[in-house]
Design a protein around this motif. Structure first.
Motif, PDB file in Angstrom:
ATOM      1  N   GLY A 248       0.821  -1.209   0.000  1.00 14.70           N
ATOM      2  CA  GLY A 248       0.000   0.000   0.000  1.00 14.70           C
ATOM      3  C   GLY A 248       0.850   1.250   0.000  1.00 14.70           C
ATOM      4  O   GLY A 248       0.592   2.200  -0.746  1.00 14.70           O
ATOM      5  N   MET A 249       1.883   1.269   0.816  1.00 17.71           N
ATOM      6  CA  MET A 249       2.748   2.449   0.870  1.00 17.71           C
ATOM      7  C   MET A 249       3.578   2.588  -0.408  1.00 17.71           C
ATOM      8  O   MET A 249       3.840   3.699  -0.866  1.00 17.71           O
ATOM      9  CB  MET A 249       3.628   2.415   2.115  1.00 17.71           C
ATOM     10  N   GLU A 250       3.964   1.466  -1.003  1.00 22.94           N
ATOM     11  CA  GLU A 250       4.664   1.525  -2.292  1.00 22.94           C
ATOM     12  C   GLU A 250       3.750   2.113  -3.357  1.00 22.94           C
ATOM     13  O   GLU A 250       4.181   2.958  -4.152  1.00 22.94           O
ATOM     14  CB  GLU A 250       5.135   0.127  -2.714  1.00 22.94           C
ATOM     15  N   ALA A 251       2.492   1.700  -3.358  1.00 21.88           N
ATOM     16  CA  ALA A 251       1.529   2.249  -4.315  1.00 21.88           C
ATOM     17  C   ALA A 251       1.330   3.746  -4.075  1.00 21.88           C
ATOM     18  O   ALA A 251       1.260   4.534  -5.022  1.00 21.88           O
ATOM     19  CB  ALA A 251       0.194   1.503  -4.213  1.00 21.88           C
ATOM     20  N   CYS A 252       1.275   4.134  -2.822  1.00 21.82           N
ATOM     21  CA  CYS A 252       1.131   5.547  -2.475  1.00 21.82           C
ATOM     22  C   CYS A 252       2.300   6.350  -3.028  1.00 21.82           C
ATOM     23  O   CYS A 252       2.114   7.415  -3.627  1.00 21.82           O
ATOM     24  CB  CYS A 252       1.030   5.710  -0.958  1.00 21.82           C
ATOM     25  N   ASN A 253       3.501   5.839  -2.843  1.00 25.99           N
ATOM     26  CA  ASN A 253       4.698   6.530  -3.328  1.00 25.99           C
ATOM     27  C   ASN A 253       4.710   6.663  -4.846  1.00 25.99           C
ATOM     28  O   ASN A 253       5.342   7.574  -5.381  1.00 25.99           O
ATOM     29  CB  ASN A 253       5.963   5.830  -2.847  1.00 25.99           C
ATOM     30  N   LYS A 254       3.996   5.769  -5.522  1.00 27.79           N
ATOM     31  CA  LYS A 254       3.891   5.832  -6.987  1.00 27.79           C
ATOM     32  C   LYS A 254       2.692   6.668  -7.431  1.00 27.79           C
ATOM     33  O   LYS A 254       2.446   6.813  -8.623  1.00 27.79           O
ATOM     34  CB  LYS A 254       3.776   4.423  -7.560  1.00 27.79           C
ATOM     35  N   GLY A 255       1.915   7.173  -6.464  1.00 26.57           N
ATOM     36  CA  GLY A 255       0.747   7.983  -6.799  1.00 26.57           C
ATOM     37  C   GLY A 255      -0.514   7.188  -7.054  1.00 26.57           C
ATOM     38  O   GLY A 255      -1.540   7.742  -7.461  1.00 26.57           O
TER      39      GLY A 255
ATOM     40  N   THR B  41      -5.126   2.002  -4.984  1.00 21.78           N
ATOM     41  CA  THR B  41      -4.544   0.731  -4.541  1.00 21.78           C
ATOM     42  C   THR B  41      -4.002   0.849  -3.119  1.00 21.78           C
ATOM     43  O   THR B  41      -4.189  -0.048  -2.299  1.00 21.78           O
ATOM     44  CB  THR B  41      -3.422   0.281  -5.501  1.00 21.78           C
ATOM     45  N   ALA B  42      -3.355   1.979  -2.843  1.00 25.46           N
ATOM     46  CA  ALA B  42      -2.793   2.187  -1.505  1.00 25.46           C
ATOM     47  C   ALA B  42      -3.882   2.124  -0.449  1.00 25.46           C
ATOM     48  O   ALA B  42      -3.739   1.425   0.562  1.00 25.46           O
ATOM     49  CB  ALA B  42      -2.082   3.542  -1.458  1.00 25.46           C
ATOM     50  N   GLU B  43      -4.972   2.842  -0.671  1.00 27.78           N
ATOM     51  CA  GLU B  43      -6.074   2.850   0.298  1.00 27.78           C
ATOM     52  C   GLU B  43      -6.672   1.459   0.463  1.00 27.78           C
ATOM     53  O   GLU B  43      -6.901   1.004   1.585  1.00 27.78           O
ATOM     54  CB  GLU B  43      -7.156   3.836  -0.137  1.00 27.78           C
ATOM     55  N   ASN B  44      -6.911   0.784  -0.644  1.00 31.87           N
ATOM     56  CA  ASN B  44      -7.500  -0.559  -0.567  1.00 31.87           C
ATOM     57  C   ASN B  44      -6.595  -1.534   0.184  1.00 31.87           C
ATOM     58  O   ASN B  44      -7.076  -2.310   1.012  1.00 31.87           O
ATOM     59  CB  ASN B  44      -7.807  -1.089  -1.966  1.00 31.87           C
ATOM     60  N   ASN B  45      -5.302  -1.497  -0.105  1.00 27.52           N
ATOM     61  CA  ASN B  45      -4.376  -2.408   0.585  1.00 27.52           C
ATOM     62  C   ASN B  45      -4.335  -2.122   2.080  1.00 27.52           C
ATOM     63  O   ASN B  45      -4.354  -3.046   2.897  1.00 27.52           O
ATOM     64  CB  ASN B  45      -2.975  -2.303  -0.007  1.00 27.52           C
ATOM     65  N   LEU B  46      -4.271  -0.851   2.437  1.00 27.45           N
ATOM     66  CA  LEU B  46      -4.200  -0.511   3.855  1.00 27.45           C
ATOM     67  C   LEU B  46      -5.499  -0.833   4.582  1.00 27.45           C
ATOM     68  O   LEU B  46      -5.478  -1.333   5.710  1.00 27.45           O
ATOM     69  CB  LEU B  46      -3.819   0.960   4.026  1.00 27.45           C
ATOM     70  N   ARG B  47      -6.628  -0.582   3.952  1.00 30.28           N
ATOM     71  CA  ARG B  47      -7.904  -0.920   4.590  1.00 30.28           C
ATOM     72  C   ARG B  47      -8.020  -2.436   4.794  1.00 30.28           C
ATOM     73  O   ARG B  47      -8.519  -2.894   5.818  1.00 30.28           O
ATOM     74  CB  ARG B  47      -9.082  -0.379   3.782  1.00 30.28           C
TER      75      ARG B  47
ATOM     76  N   VAL C 124      -1.519   9.125   5.824  1.00 31.51           N
ATOM     77  CA  VAL C 124      -0.555   9.644   4.842  1.00 31.51           C
ATOM     78  C   VAL C 124      -1.135   9.522   3.437  1.00 31.51           C
ATOM     79  O   VAL C 124      -1.066  10.466   2.635  1.00 31.51           O
ATOM     80  CB  VAL C 124       0.797   8.892   4.948  1.00 31.51           C
ATOM     81  N   VAL C 125      -1.712   8.374   3.129  1.00 34.28           N
ATOM     82  CA  VAL C 125      -2.315   8.165   1.804  1.00 34.28           C
ATOM     83  C   VAL C 125      -3.416   9.193   1.564  1.00 34.28           C
ATOM     84  O   VAL C 125      -3.456   9.838   0.505  1.00 34.28           O
ATOM     85  CB  VAL C 125      -2.878   6.723   1.666  1.00 34.28           C
ATOM     86  N   TYR C 126      -4.293   9.358   2.519  1.00 35.73           N
ATOM     87  CA  TYR C 126      -5.373  10.336   2.370  1.00 35.73           C
ATOM     88  C   TYR C 126      -4.815  11.750   2.213  1.00 35.73           C
ATOM     89  O   TYR C 126      -5.280  12.516   1.371  1.00 35.73           O
ATOM     90  CB  TYR C 126      -6.320  10.281   3.563  1.00 35.73           C
ATOM     91  N   GLN C 127      -3.829  12.083   3.025  1.00 35.63           N
ATOM     92  CA  GLN C 127      -3.263  13.424   2.958  1.00 35.63           C
ATOM     93  C   GLN C 127      -2.633  13.664   1.587  1.00 35.63           C
ATOM     94  O   GLN C 127      -2.862  14.717   0.977  1.00 35.63           O
ATOM     95  CB  GLN C 127      -2.220  13.607   4.062  1.00 35.63           C
ATOM     96  N   MET C 128      -1.873  12.713   1.098  1.00 30.67           N
ATOM     97  CA  MET C 128      -1.216  12.870  -0.202  1.00 30.67           C
ATOM     98  C   MET C 128      -2.211  12.916  -1.347  1.00 30.67           C
ATOM     99  O   MET C 128      -1.945  13.535  -2.376  1.00 30.67           O
ATOM    100  CB  MET C 128      -0.193  11.760  -0.415  1.00 30.67           C
ATOM    101  N   SER C 129      -3.368  12.280  -1.170  1.00 35.14           N
ATOM    102  CA  SER C 129      -4.368  12.272  -2.237  1.00 35.14           C
ATOM    103  C   SER C 129      -5.348  13.432  -2.117  1.00 35.14           C
ATOM    104  O   SER C 129      -6.283  13.546  -2.919  1.00 35.14           O
ATOM    105  CB  SER C 129      -5.118  10.935  -2.261  1.00 35.14           C
ATOM    106  N   GLY C 130      -5.149  14.291  -1.111  1.00 39.05           N
ATOM    107  CA  GLY C 130      -5.992  15.470  -0.966  1.00 39.05           C
ATOM    108  C   GLY C 130      -7.264  15.252  -0.169  1.00 39.05           C
ATOM    109  O   GLY C 130      -8.103  16.148  -0.090  1.00 39.05           O
ATOM    110  N   LYS C 131      -7.418  14.088   0.451  1.00 42.53           N
ATOM    111  CA  LYS C 131      -8.602  13.795   1.261  1.00 42.53           C
ATOM    112  C   LYS C 131      -8.314  14.186   2.714  1.00 42.53           C
ATOM    113  O   LYS C 131      -8.063  13.346   3.576  1.00 42.53           O
ATOM    114  CB  LYS C 131      -8.962  12.313   1.168  1.00 42.53           C
ATOM    115  N   VAL C 132      -8.342  15.490   2.960  1.00 42.81           N
ATOM    116  CA  VAL C 132      -7.907  16.023   4.241  1.00 42.81           C
ATOM    117  C   VAL C 132      -8.764  15.523   5.397  1.00 42.81           C
ATOM    118  O   VAL C 132      -8.236  15.118   6.441  1.00 42.81           O
ATOM    119  CB  VAL C 132      -7.873  17.566   4.192  1.00 42.81           C
ATOM    120  N   GLN C 133     -10.072  15.536   5.254  1.00 38.29           N
ATOM    121  CA  GLN C 133     -10.941  15.098   6.348  1.00 38.29           C
ATOM    122  C   GLN C 133     -10.712  13.624   6.678  1.00 38.29           C
ATOM    123  O   GLN C 133     -10.647  13.243   7.851  1.00 38.29           O
ATOM    124  CB  GLN C 133     -12.417  15.346   6.010  1.00 38.29           C
TER     125      GLN C 133
END
Length: 104
Positions: free
Chosen positions: A14-21, A25-31, A55-64
């Motif tokens: 999930g974090m690898e997917a996050c780092n690739k943008g 996938t990142a959210e699904n893996n972490l959930r 971190v994934v949410y923050q990087m994707s702009g989902k602040v809440q």
């Protein structure tokens, strides 16, 4: 039954997917990792995964969503434990920064 090695593998992927943008996938893996970890993991492990989700949410702009994930992470931690207290401070700093960002 949960395999904890699978939990950490999903978290890493999930974090690898996050780092690739690839935030979807990142959210699904972490959930999925969080759901599997509920059966066996220590609270510190769940806190780490919720922090990563934040971190994934923050990087994707989902602040809440990031604020909620970070708050959940803090809720799993023990402020009386030195190492966890430091982690609480770091996550709380992220929360404060996001709140300031949204207030601006």
């Amino acid at each position: 039954m949960c395999g904890f090695s699978q939990v950490w593998q999903l978290s890493r992927e999930g974090m690898e997917a996050c780092n690739k943008g690839d935030f979807f996938t990142a959210e699904n893996n972490l959930r999925t990792a969080i759901a599997l970890a509920k059966c066996k993991s220590k609270k510190i492990h769940r806190a780490t995964m919720y922090n990563n989700l934040g971190v994934v949410y923050q990087m994707s702009g989902k602040v809440q969503d990031a604020l909620e994930a970070y708050s959940t992470a803090v809720g799993f931690l023990d402020p009386g434990h030195d190492g966890q207290a430091n982690l609480i401070r770091r996550i709380s700093s992220k929360i404060d920064g996001l709140k300031q960002q949204t207030a601006a």
